[in-house]
Write a protein that holds these residues in place. Structure first.
Motif, PDB file in Angstrom:
ATOM      1  N   ASN A  66      44.496  48.468  38.902  1.00  0.00           N
ATOM      2  CA  ASN A  66      44.874  47.083  38.609  1.00  0.00           C
ATOM      3  C   ASN A  66      44.844  46.212  39.860  1.00  0.00           C
ATOM      4  O   ASN A  66      44.481  45.024  39.797  1.00  0.00           O
ATOM      5  N   TRP A  67      45.236  46.787  41.001  1.00  0.00           N
ATOM      6  CA  TRP A  67      45.185  46.020  42.253  1.00  0.00           C
ATOM      7  C   TRP A  67      43.740  45.671  42.626  1.00  0.00           C
ATOM      8  O   TRP A  67      43.458  44.566  43.070  1.00  0.00           O
ATOM      9  N   LEU A 105      41.319  45.306  40.582  1.00  0.00           N
ATOM     10  CA  LEU A 105      40.764  44.379  39.597  1.00  0.00           C
ATOM     11  C   LEU A 105      41.361  42.981  39.704  1.00  0.00           C
ATOM     12  O   LEU A 105      40.775  42.007  39.201  1.00  0.00           O
ATOM     13  N   ALA A 106      42.500  42.864  40.335  1.00  0.00           N
ATOM     14  CA  ALA A 106      43.170  41.570  40.456  1.00  0.00           C
ATOM     15  C   ALA A 106      42.461  40.683  41.488  1.00  0.00           C
ATOM     16  O   ALA A 106      41.575  41.133  42.228  1.00  0.00           O
ATOM     17  N   GLU A 107      42.892  39.456  41.548  1.00  0.00           N
ATOM     18  CA  GLU A 107      42.328  38.535  42.538  1.00  0.00           C
ATOM     19  C   GLU A 107      42.635  39.039  43.940  1.00  0.00           C
ATOM     20  O   GLU A 107      43.742  39.505  44.218  1.00  0.00           O
ATOM     21  N   HIS A 108      41.652  38.958  44.816  1.00  0.00           N
ATOM     22  CA  HIS A 108      41.840  39.443  46.182  1.00  0.00           C
ATOM     23  C   HIS A 108      42.889  38.610  46.901  1.00  0.00           C
ATOM     24  O   HIS A 108      42.928  37.383  46.765  1.00  0.00           O
ATOM     25  N   LYS A 117      49.468  46.749  48.579  1.00  0.00           N
ATOM     26  CA  LYS A 117      50.146  47.241  47.386  1.00  0.00           C
ATOM     27  C   LYS A 117      50.511  48.713  47.515  1.00  0.00           C
ATOM     28  O   LYS A 117      49.650  49.565  47.762  1.00  0.00           O
ATOM     29  N   LYS A 139      34.187  45.057  37.019  1.00  0.00           N
ATOM     30  CA  LYS A 139      34.057  44.160  38.167  1.00  0.00           C
ATOM     31  C   LYS A 139      32.945  44.652  39.086  1.00  0.00           C
ATOM     32  O   LYS A 139      32.988  45.805  39.529  1.00  0.00           O
ATOM     33  N   CYS A 192      51.430  51.742  45.402  1.00  0.00           N
ATOM     34  CA  CYS A 192      51.111  52.004  43.997  1.00  0.00           C
ATOM     35  C   CYS A 192      51.847  53.233  43.473  1.00  0.00           C
ATOM     36  O   CYS A 192      51.907  54.268  44.137  1.00  0.00           O
ATOM     37  N   ASP A 247      47.993  51.768  38.775  1.00  0.00           N
ATOM     38  CA  ASP A 247      48.398  50.711  39.698  1.00  0.00           C
ATOM     39  C   ASP A 247      47.284  50.392  40.692  1.00  0.00           C
ATOM     40  O   ASP A 247      47.031  49.228  41.011  1.00  0.00           O
TER      41      ASP A 247
END
Length: 373
Positions: A332-333, A335-338, A322, A230, A324, A329
């Motif tokens: 992944n947070w 990389l996830a959608e904001h 989040k 990303k 974690c 964890d």
């Protein structure tokens, strides 16, 4: 009442000129409730430095006192304390030189209330063993003699198990007088350009001491993994004993050009870091509360923090953030959608409501209003 706030720690806690110092935030709330407050803040003795008083406003001042120390434990000469105080709150933790302050207060009829965020040494090995032994032989016995205040429920439970019978929980808070309440009105794209960022960048940041407990080197490694999947930039603010190693780790990163390290920034400009960022990461596994985490939530930055005493409390029921379990964890947070702006705005409102200094001030004043010790 004439009140005192005593802070004997000489580590980074309450460092002079720092952005959101707990003792000053509490002092301002006590003044707001009609009291006169002097903050006694120990600093590391260098040469023949003398105590310096700084007026922070009407009925509020801070006295910076150079002291001898053992590690982070400052030895305060009680001669600097006002014997006419009605009560004093002491940021206590496991400070080993506090019993003699207690004895001073007993002699002068001053109600002394400990405010506790930690009951054991954060150091390992022989040093930590010695500190914990000294704590049990001295400071702990003082805690058992009267009411105390803990910062979180976990510490309250520890104190109860150690034989302290009267423990009230009151969280730390933000000093909103130094926050930029109108930050949303500023041009975010321009703020980013001032920091060497582009308006379209996804920005991951952290603010704090660059030392082993904060794991800044690991954050660079996490960033590398995220960056492979990303496009994003990393903004680091702070300095410490790992600063040189951190710079070397950044230089060795294939995306070094996308990492910005700022050693220091004026206190009245720190809000721009948060306002420019999308994510705030905290990798400290011993975080007692995390003032920078509260600041990030106030400024609507999505926080990813490892499980620790403080974040486990402050991130509860906070949408857009989040807690974690591990570094995976965290990755992944990022990389996830904001999270949505609405979720972050809701958490910011809850932060203002929950994490101000009134509960702590009220708990202290309630104890101080009782019979003097």
């Amino acid at each position: 009442m004439k009140l005192g706030i005593i802070c004997t720690m000489i580590n980074g806690f309450g460092r002079r000129g720092f952005y959101n110092t707990q003792e000053i935030g509490l002092g301002r709330e006590l003044v707001r409730q009609g009291h006169a407050v002097t903050i006694y803040k120990c600093v590391k003795k260098e040469g023949a430095g003398e105590a310096e008083r700084v007026e922070l406003g009407d009925r509020l001042s801070i006295l910076y006192i150079p002291v001898s120390s053992f590690g982070a434990h400052g030895c305060l000469d009680t001669a600097v304390l006002d014997p006419d105080m009605d009560a004093a709150l002491c940021f206590a933790d496991n400070q080993i030189f506090l019993p003699h302050i207690h004895r001073f207060c007993v002699r002068h009829g001053i109600k002394l209330v400990p405010y506790i965020g930690r009951t054991h040494s954060s150091s390992g090995g022989v040093h930590g063993f010695v500190m914990n032994a000294l704590f049990h032989m001295g400071t702990l016995r003082w805690f058992r003699r009267g009411p105390v205040i803990s910062k979180i429920e976990e510490v309250r439970q520890e104190l109860l198990q150690l034989g302290v019978k009267d423990v009230t929980v009151a969280p730390v808070g933000l000093d909103f007088s130094v926050m930029k309440s109108n930050f949303r009105e500023y041009d975010r794209a321009q703020l980013r350009r001032e920091l060497g960022l582009m308006p379209e960048d996804t920005v991951i940041c952290t603010v704090g001491r660059m030392g082993p407990e904060k794991n800044p080197l690991d954050l660079v490694d996490i960033y590398r993994e995220v960056r492979r999947q990303k496009p994003c930039k990393l903004l680091l603010v702070g300095e410490g004993i790992q600063s040189d190693e951190l710079k070397a780790r950044i230089a060795a990163c294939e995306w070094a050009a996308d990492i910005i390290l700022i050693d220091r920034i004026p206190n009245d400009q720190i809000w721009k870091i948060y306002a420019a960022a999308d994510y705030f990461v905290n990798l400290c596994q011993t975080e007692i509360f995390g003032m920078a985490i509260l600041e990030a939530m106030y400024y609507e930055v999505s926080v990813a923090a490892l499980v620790a005493p403080g974040p486990s409390v402050t991130l509860q029921d906070m949408p857009g953030h989040k807690l974690c379990r591990d570094y995976e964890d965290v990755k992944n947070w990022l990389l996830a959608e904001h999270p949505s702006r609405e979720a972050l705005h809701e958490s910011a409102a809850r932060t203002v409501q929950r994490y101000n200094w009134k509960p702590c001030a009220d708990a202290f004043l309630s104890i101080a209003a009782g019979e003097k010790q």
